[in-house]
Design a protein around this motif. Sequence first.
Motif, PDB file in Angstrom:
ATOM      1  N   ALA A 112      -8.907  -7.079  -0.192  1.00  0.00           N
ATOM      2  CA  ALA A 112     -10.125  -7.730  -0.665  1.00  0.00           C
ATOM      3  C   ALA A 112     -11.250  -6.705  -0.765  1.00  0.00           C
ATOM      4  O   ALA A 112     -11.345  -5.799   0.056  1.00  0.00           O
ATOM      5  N   ALA A 113     -12.061  -6.853  -1.778  1.00  0.00           N
ATOM      6  CA  ALA A 113     -13.236  -5.997  -1.922  1.00  0.00           C
ATOM      7  C   ALA A 113     -14.304  -6.455  -0.930  1.00  0.00           C
ATOM      8  O   ALA A 113     -14.376  -7.624  -0.586  1.00  0.00           O
ATOM      9  N   VAL A 114     -15.109  -5.519  -0.468  1.00  0.00           N
ATOM     10  CA  VAL A 114     -16.202  -5.826   0.443  1.00  0.00           C
ATOM     11  C   VAL A 114     -17.503  -5.532  -0.287  1.00  0.00           C
ATOM     12  O   VAL A 114     -17.687  -4.443  -0.814  1.00  0.00           O
ATOM     13  N   GLY A 115     -18.371  -6.508  -0.337  1.00  0.00           N
ATOM     14  CA  GLY A 115     -19.658  -6.318  -1.000  1.00  0.00           C
ATOM     15  C   GLY A 115     -20.794  -6.626  -0.062  1.00  0.00           C
ATOM     16  O   GLY A 115     -20.830  -7.693   0.539  1.00  0.00           O
TER      17      GLY A 115
ATOM     18  N   ALA B 223     -16.803  -9.627   3.091  1.00  0.00           N
ATOM     19  CA  ALA B 223     -15.622  -9.615   2.232  1.00  0.00           C
ATOM     20  C   ALA B 223     -15.695 -10.791   1.267  1.00  0.00           C
ATOM     21  O   ALA B 223     -16.292 -11.819   1.569  1.00  0.00           O
ATOM     22  N   TYR B 224     -15.111 -10.627   0.114  1.00  0.00           N
ATOM     23  CA  TYR B 224     -15.000 -11.729  -0.820  1.00  0.00           C
ATOM     24  C   TYR B 224     -13.640 -11.656  -1.490  1.00  0.00           C
ATOM     25  O   TYR B 224     -12.902 -10.689  -1.307  1.00  0.00           O
ATOM     26  N   THR B 225     -13.290 -12.636  -2.259  1.00  0.00           N
ATOM     27  CA  THR B 225     -11.926 -12.748  -2.748  1.00  0.00           C
ATOM     28  C   THR B 225     -11.641 -11.986  -4.034  1.00  0.00           C
ATOM     29  O   THR B 225     -10.524 -11.966  -4.492  1.00  0.00           O
TER      30      THR B 225
ATOM     31  N   THR C  88     -13.052  -1.796   0.843  1.00  0.00           N
ATOM     32  CA  THR C  88     -12.042  -2.842   0.878  1.00  0.00           C
ATOM     33  C   THR C  88     -11.674  -3.186   2.306  1.00  0.00           C
ATOM     34  O   THR C  88     -12.024  -2.464   3.237  1.00  0.00           O
ATOM     35  N   VAL C  89     -10.950  -4.282   2.469  1.00  0.00           N
ATOM     36  CA  VAL C  89     -10.394  -4.684   3.756  1.00  0.00           C
ATOM     37  C   VAL C  89      -9.070  -5.385   3.467  1.00  0.00           C
ATOM     38  O   VAL C  89      -8.946  -6.092   2.460  1.00  0.00           O
ATOM     39  N   VAL C  90      -8.065  -5.157   4.319  1.00  0.00           N
ATOM     40  CA  VAL C  90      -6.769  -5.829   4.144  1.00  0.00           C
ATOM     41  C   VAL C  90      -6.777  -7.093   4.997  1.00  0.00           C
ATOM     42  O   VAL C  90      -7.035  -7.044   6.197  1.00  0.00           O
ATOM     43  N   VAL C  91      -6.538  -8.230   4.336  1.00  0.00           N
ATOM     44  CA  VAL C  91      -6.595  -9.521   5.016  1.00  0.00           C
ATOM     45  C   VAL C  91      -5.289 -10.294   4.811  1.00  0.00           C
ATOM     46  O   VAL C  91      -4.487  -9.963   3.941  1.00  0.00           O
ATOM     47  N   ARG C  92      -5.114 -11.321   5.645  1.00  0.00           N
ATOM     48  CA  ARG C  92      -3.945 -12.198   5.510  1.00  0.00           C
ATOM     49  C   ARG C  92      -4.150 -13.126   4.321  1.00  0.00           C
ATOM     50  O   ARG C  92      -5.261 -13.556   4.054  1.00  0.00           O
ATOM     51  N   ARG C  93      -3.051 -13.459   3.638  1.00  0.00           N
ATOM     52  CA  ARG C  93      -3.114 -14.402   2.505  1.00  0.00           C
ATOM     53  C   ARG C  93      -3.270 -15.807   3.028  1.00  0.00           C
ATOM     54  O   ARG C  93      -2.826 -16.206   4.006  1.00  0.00           O
TER      55      ARG C  93
END
Length: 153
Positions: free
Chosen positions: A101-104, A108-110, A148-153
């Motif tokens: 996910a991008a971080v703004g 974080a947002y989708t 960015t950040v790696v997140v769970r789906r």
Amino acid sequence: MASSAASATGPSEEFRYAGNRLGLPEDGPGSVATWGRRVLALLIDWLIAGLIASVLTGRPMWAGGGNFGLMHSTVFFAMSAILAGLAGATIGHRLCGLRVAAVGRGTAYTGQPGLLAGVIRALLISLLIPAVVFDRDRRGLHDLAAKTVVVRR
């Protein structure tokens, strides 16, 4: 007075769990990915890149040598940059239930990170060291540089 003593012993409001500062949930979908899932996703991607490089070079993965190493690294870089940047997840991420996910502006947002963010992430992951230096939100230097950040789906 009692409230300051209680806050001194517990986690600060800023850091209660990984992802708190980014506005992410503590667990479940959208929470910061665990190290186990991230490492497994990386290994899956590395294996897939090796299989593709084997086909392109005509050499089995375990034989190595020749141009295999360069081809393997090139395929891994391209696959990571394009898939993470434009699709929001590599094959390994998808198989492990993760997404990038991008971080703004600190949250974080989708939205998809974009190709530039994918290239930055892939380049720094390929260098390895930035991926093993991370912050308390489990974001490596590659994630910080690419926002960015790696997140769970």
